[in-house]
Design a protein around this motif. Structure first.
Motif, PDB file in Angstrom:
ATOM      1  N   ARG A   1     -30.834 -48.819 -19.895  1.00  0.00           N
ATOM      2  CA  ARG A   1     -31.908 -47.827 -19.886  1.00  0.00           C
ATOM      3  C   ARG A   1     -33.282 -48.491 -19.805  1.00  0.00           C
ATOM      4  O   ARG A   1     -34.165 -48.030 -19.071  1.00  0.00           O
ATOM      5  CB  ARG A   1     -31.812 -46.935 -21.127  1.00  0.00           C
ATOM      6  N   ALA A   2     -33.462 -49.562 -20.562  1.00  0.00           N
ATOM      7  CA  ALA A   2     -34.753 -50.255 -20.543  1.00  0.00           C
ATOM      8  C   ALA A   2     -35.036 -50.830 -19.160  1.00  0.00           C
ATOM      9  O   ALA A   2     -36.167 -50.732 -18.648  1.00  0.00           O
ATOM     10  CB  ALA A   2     -34.765 -51.361 -21.595  1.00  0.00           C
ATOM     11  N   ARG A   3     -34.025 -51.424 -18.545  1.00  0.00           N
ATOM     12  CA  ARG A   3     -34.223 -52.003 -17.207  1.00  0.00           C
ATOM     13  C   ARG A   3     -34.560 -50.921 -16.172  1.00  0.00           C
ATOM     14  O   ARG A   3     -35.479 -51.098 -15.355  1.00  0.00           O
ATOM     15  CB  ARG A   3     -32.961 -52.756 -16.783  1.00  0.00           C
ATOM     16  N   LEU A   4     -33.819 -49.835 -16.187  1.00  0.00           N
ATOM     17  CA  LEU A   4     -34.074 -48.764 -15.225  1.00  0.00           C
ATOM     18  C   LEU A   4     -35.437 -48.130 -15.457  1.00  0.00           C
ATOM     19  O   LEU A   4     -36.150 -47.789 -14.504  1.00  0.00           O
ATOM     20  CB  LEU A   4     -32.968 -47.718 -15.314  1.00  0.00           C
ATOM     21  N   ALA A   5     -35.817 -47.967 -16.721  1.00  0.00           N
ATOM     22  CA  ALA A   5     -37.121 -47.386 -17.034  1.00  0.00           C
ATOM     23  C   ALA A   5     -38.252 -48.301 -16.576  1.00  0.00           C
ATOM     24  O   ALA A   5     -39.284 -47.830 -16.069  1.00  0.00           O
ATOM     25  CB  ALA A   5     -37.224 -47.122 -18.533  1.00  0.00           C
ATOM     26  N   ALA A   6     -38.081 -49.601 -16.752  1.00  0.00           N
ATOM     27  CA  ALA A   6     -39.102 -50.552 -16.313  1.00  0.00           C
ATOM     28  C   ALA A   6     -39.273 -50.493 -14.801  1.00  0.00           C
ATOM     29  O   ALA A   6     -40.395 -50.529 -14.276  1.00  0.00           O
ATOM     30  CB  ALA A   6     -38.724 -51.960 -16.761  1.00  0.00           C
ATOM     31  N   ARG A   7     -38.152 -50.382 -14.098  1.00  0.00           N
ATOM     32  CA  ARG A   7     -38.224 -50.299 -12.640  1.00  0.00           C
ATOM     33  C   ARG A   7     -38.878 -48.991 -12.202  1.00  0.00           C
ATOM     34  O   ARG A   7     -39.698 -48.964 -11.282  1.00  0.00           O
ATOM     35  CB  ARG A   7     -36.810 -50.403 -12.055  1.00  0.00           C
ATOM     36  N   GLU A   8     -38.527 -47.888 -12.885  1.00  0.00           N
ATOM     37  CA  GLU A   8     -39.071 -46.588 -12.511  1.00  0.00           C
ATOM     38  C   GLU A   8     -40.563 -46.495 -12.789  1.00  0.00           C
ATOM     39  O   GLU A   8     -41.322 -45.916 -12.006  1.00  0.00           O
ATOM     40  CB  GLU A   8     -38.331 -45.484 -13.273  1.00  0.00           C
ATOM     41  N   SER A   9     -41.011 -47.063 -13.898  1.00  0.00           N
ATOM     42  CA  SER A   9     -42.407 -46.932 -14.315  1.00  0.00           C
ATOM     43  C   SER A   9     -43.300 -48.054 -13.804  1.00  0.00           C
ATOM     44  O   SER A   9     -44.526 -47.954 -13.895  1.00  0.00           O
ATOM     45  CB  SER A   9     -42.485 -46.895 -15.841  1.00  0.00           C
ATOM     46  N   ASN A  10     -42.697 -49.132 -13.300  1.00  0.00           N
ATOM     47  CA  ASN A  10     -43.440 -50.331 -12.872  1.00  0.00           C
ATOM     48  C   ASN A  10     -44.187 -50.968 -14.042  1.00  0.00           C
ATOM     49  O   ASN A  10     -45.217 -51.619 -13.866  1.00  0.00           O
ATOM     50  CB  ASN A  10     -44.412 -50.011 -11.740  1.00  0.00           C
TER      51      ASN A  10
ATOM     52  N   GLY B   1     -50.132 -55.593  -9.825  1.00  0.00           N
ATOM     53  CA  GLY B   1     -50.151 -56.659 -10.823  1.00  0.00           C
ATOM     54  C   GLY B   1     -50.600 -56.227 -12.195  1.00  0.00           C
ATOM     55  O   GLY B   1     -50.854 -57.072 -13.065  1.00  0.00           O
ATOM     56  N   VAL B   2     -50.676 -54.925 -12.449  1.00  0.00           N
ATOM     57  CA  VAL B   2     -51.137 -54.448 -13.748  1.00  0.00           C
ATOM     58  C   VAL B   2     -50.200 -54.938 -14.851  1.00  0.00           C
ATOM     59  O   VAL B   2     -48.986 -54.999 -14.678  1.00  0.00           O
ATOM     60  CB  VAL B   2     -51.223 -52.904 -13.764  1.00  0.00           C
ATOM     61  N   GLN B   3     -50.783 -55.301 -15.993  1.00  0.00           N
ATOM     62  CA  GLN B   3     -50.010 -55.709 -17.165  1.00  0.00           C
ATOM     63  C   GLN B   3     -49.923 -54.505 -18.088  1.00  0.00           C
ATOM     64  O   GLN B   3     -50.776 -54.304 -18.961  1.00  0.00           O
ATOM     65  CB  GLN B   3     -50.685 -56.893 -17.861  1.00  0.00           C
ATOM     66  N   ALA B   4     -48.915 -53.675 -17.878  1.00  0.00           N
ATOM     67  CA  ALA B   4     -48.754 -52.453 -18.662  1.00  0.00           C
ATOM     68  C   ALA B   4     -47.480 -52.539 -19.480  1.00  0.00           C
ATOM     69  O   ALA B   4     -46.434 -52.958 -18.976  1.00  0.00           O
ATOM     70  CB  ALA B   4     -48.708 -51.234 -17.743  1.00  0.00           C
TER      71      ALA B   4
ATOM     72  N   ALA C   1     -37.870 -54.948 -21.386  1.00  0.00           N
ATOM     73  CA  ALA C   1     -37.435 -55.138 -20.008  1.00  0.00           C
ATOM     74  C   ALA C   1     -38.635 -55.104 -19.076  1.00  0.00           C
ATOM     75  O   ALA C   1     -39.581 -54.337 -19.282  1.00  0.00           O
ATOM     76  CB  ALA C   1     -36.424 -54.070 -19.602  1.00  0.00           C
ATOM     77  N   ALA C   2     -38.578 -55.934 -18.039  1.00  0.00           N
ATOM     78  CA  ALA C   2     -39.628 -56.004 -17.030  1.00  0.00           C
ATOM     79  C   ALA C   2     -39.142 -55.366 -15.736  1.00  0.00           C
ATOM     80  O   ALA C   2     -37.934 -55.276 -15.492  1.00  0.00           O
ATOM     81  CB  ALA C   2     -40.018 -57.467 -16.787  1.00  0.00           C
ATOM     82  N   PRO C   3     -40.058 -54.930 -14.874  1.00  0.00           N
ATOM     83  CA  PRO C   3     -39.648 -54.324 -13.609  1.00  0.00           C
ATOM     84  C   PRO C   3     -38.800 -55.232 -12.727  1.00  0.00           C
ATOM     85  O   PRO C   3     -38.018 -54.749 -11.909  1.00  0.00           O
ATOM     86  CB  PRO C   3     -40.983 -54.000 -12.932  1.00  0.00           C
ATOM     87  N   ASP C   4     -38.931 -56.547 -12.880  1.00  0.00           N
ATOM     88  CA  ASP C   4     -38.143 -57.472 -12.052  1.00  0.00           C
ATOM     89  C   ASP C   4     -36.736 -57.709 -12.594  1.00  0.00           C
ATOM     90  O   ASP C   4     -35.978 -58.520 -12.059  1.00  0.00           O
ATOM     91  CB  ASP C   4     -38.872 -58.808 -11.891  1.00  0.00           C
ATOM     92  N   GLY C   5     -36.359 -57.009 -13.669  1.00  0.00           N
ATOM     93  CA  GLY C   5     -35.004 -57.101 -14.205  1.00  0.00           C
ATOM     94  C   GLY C   5     -34.841 -58.001 -15.404  1.00  0.00           C
ATOM     95  O   GLY C   5     -33.798 -57.977 -16.066  1.00  0.00           O
TER      96      GLY C   5
END
Length: 499
Positions: free
Chosen positions: A392-401, A361-364, A414-418
């Motif tokens: 790229r932003a979506r994939l990076a958000a998913r990769e980095s959480n 749940g970190v807000q990073a 972009a957020a990790p949830d898409g």
């Protein structure tokens, strides 16, 4: 406002028909909206409609018929034999009884207006041969151009120009914009974009569940932090901004002042000893505290009231900054990482991503420009099939959480949830030294007020652009924080907030 991909827009059309609508009626309303816009853009003079073989061409035929009925001199240049058209486009073509021109550049002549109904948003291949020659002729004609849905040659999902694209001062699209209307270079080809209501019921969005949004106050209004009368500074959070050495303090101060202006109740610059006097002499309402090592930082962060950290602006590249970042990520606080903080992990990005993932749940928020993004997310580079900025932003958000913000005139968050937002309100004079440091601080200020990371970053991006627009040419980074009160006042009026 939601943005729909090409596939989502196709789904919206299908759902509208399934819900009892008539697909040809939708086309008629689209064509009529184009005709109305054409009449305003060019009240007199000849009009040529350049039509393709799909529904975009059908919209063009409807617009041509409507304009001819208004007494305008209209002709249509069609890409294909009209006998090869199918569906609603064929029906629209059969209702056109005016001139049908050969699909060659000389057919354009010298019209007052060209209506570009060639490809629309669905194009996903390079433009070649006759269409390419026609698009080049449209751009060289000197005529006003009105694009139907999206200028031909622009990819509706990525904003990429597929070899060549129509340059239109005005575009009419339908129901919702596409990402290509906002992403560069597509936005530069669209001119002013208007969205026509053609009868698609908004409830279709409940089925589609779009995850891409135009970064606008109407979308994030419910997340915007408004201080209460009975509130106090500690209730608005305490942001900490990490400073670098004596020769690198300016960026941290820019970020710190921006965090305070953005609404954080308190802001402290964590400074190494050699820079302490410099920072203290230049700051007043922002506090300064000596922090030399990661051990010092960890001890300081034991105070739970310190709920947001900004690390990167002027922090320096290397081990010290990496240690400070990992320390900040070791507890339940929001963290903004920019500039030097990101570059410090360029050779070991997984270490950073693992540290973020270790805090549920970190807000990073990571805020790279294109160069920093390429260094940190080298795994996403694909020269054969380059990804769009949104992808790229979506994939990076998913990769980095983490929430990932790629800066630019078309900043994408972009957020990790898409979920993703795209901004279009950044003026050219925002491209100035230190502007990114101010943005990082503003995000930190929003996070300190406990706004969730995705909304905090999106709000800060919009306010950052709006402040630059309000100030105008001649802007330098120091001006941005001072203009923020005017941005807040404008938002309060817009949201009907009484304090």
């Amino acid at each position: 406002m939601e943005l729909l991909s090409v596939a989502e827009m196709t789904c919206a059309d299908a759902l509208a028909v399934k819900d009892g609508g008539d697909s040809f009626a939708l086309m008629q309303r689209a064509g009529q909206a184009v005709a109305a816009a054409a009449q305003v853009l060019a009240p007199s003079g000849d009009i040529v409609v350049v039509a393709g073989r799909g529904n975009n061409g059908g919209d063009g035929f409807i617009a041509a018929a409507d304009l001819a009925a208004r007494g305008r001199n209209v002709a249509v240049a069609l890409l294909c034999n009209p006998e090869t058209l199918t569906g609603d486009a064929a029906r629209a073509a059969k209702e056109w009884h005016g001139p049908l021109l050969p699909f060659v550049p000389r057919s354009l002549g010298k019209p007052a207006l060209v209506i570009d109904a060639l490809f629309g948003a669905g194009l996903d291949r390079e433009v070649k041969d006759e269409p390419r020659a026609m698009i080049e002729a449209i751009n060289a004609s000197g005529a006003l151009v009105l694009a139907v849905d999206l200028p031909s040659g622009v990819n509706g999902n990525s904003g990429e120009a597929m070899g060549v694209a129509v340059q239109a001062p005005r575009t009419v699209t339908f129901f919702r914009k596409k990402p290509g209307h906002l992403l560069l270079p597509g936005r530069l080809h669209c001119g002013k974009v208007s969205v026509a209501d053609i009868g698609i019921p908004p409830r279709v969005l409940d089925v589609i569940h779009p995850k891409t949004f135009e970064n606008d106050p109407a979308w994030w209004r419910g997340h915007f932090p408004v201080p209460g009368i009975a509130g106090h500074k500690y209730g608005r959070g305490h942001a900490v901004v990490m400073s670098g050495g004596m020769a690198e303090t300016g960026a941290a101060r820019l970020a710190a002042r921006a965090a305070l202006r953005a609404g954080a109740g308190l802001v402290t610059v964590a400074s190494p000893r050699d820079a302490l006097a410099v920072n203290a002499a230049a700051l007043t309402s922002v506090m300064v505290r000596e922090i030399g090592t990661a051990v010092d930082f960890a001890s300081y962060l034991e105070d739970a009231r310190l709920n947001a950290c900004v690390i990167g602006p002027g922090a320096g590249i290397g081990l010290r900054t990496r240690d400070m970042v990992l320390t900040a990520l070791s507890g339940p606080r929001a963290v903004v990482l920019d500039a030097d903080a990101l570059t410090s992990f360029a050779d070991m990005p997984q270490t950073l991503f693992d540290a973020i993932a270790a805090q549920p749940g970190v807000q990073a928020v990571l805020t790279p420009h294109e160069g920093e993004f390429a260094r940190l997310f080298a795994s996403l580079a694909n020269k054969d099939h380059p990804l769009s900025k949104l992808e790229r932003a979506r994939l990076a958000a998913r990769e980095s959480n983490a929430v990932v913000l790629i800066k630019g005139a078309d900043t994408v968050v972009a957020a990790p949830d898409g979920r993703a937002s795209i901004a279009e309100n950044a003026p050219p004079w925002l491209a100035t030294a230190g502007a990114g440091d101010v943005l990082s601080g503003m995000i930190g200020g929003m996070l300190a007020q406990r706004v969730s990371a995705f909304e905090a970053a999106s709000i800060a991006v919009w306010m950052h652009g709006e402040a630059a627009c309000m100030f105008g040419p001649g802007l330098i980074a120091e001006d941005l924080a001072d203009v923020l009160p005017n941005v807040f006042r404008d938002l309060y009026r817009r949201f009907d907030v009484n304090l």
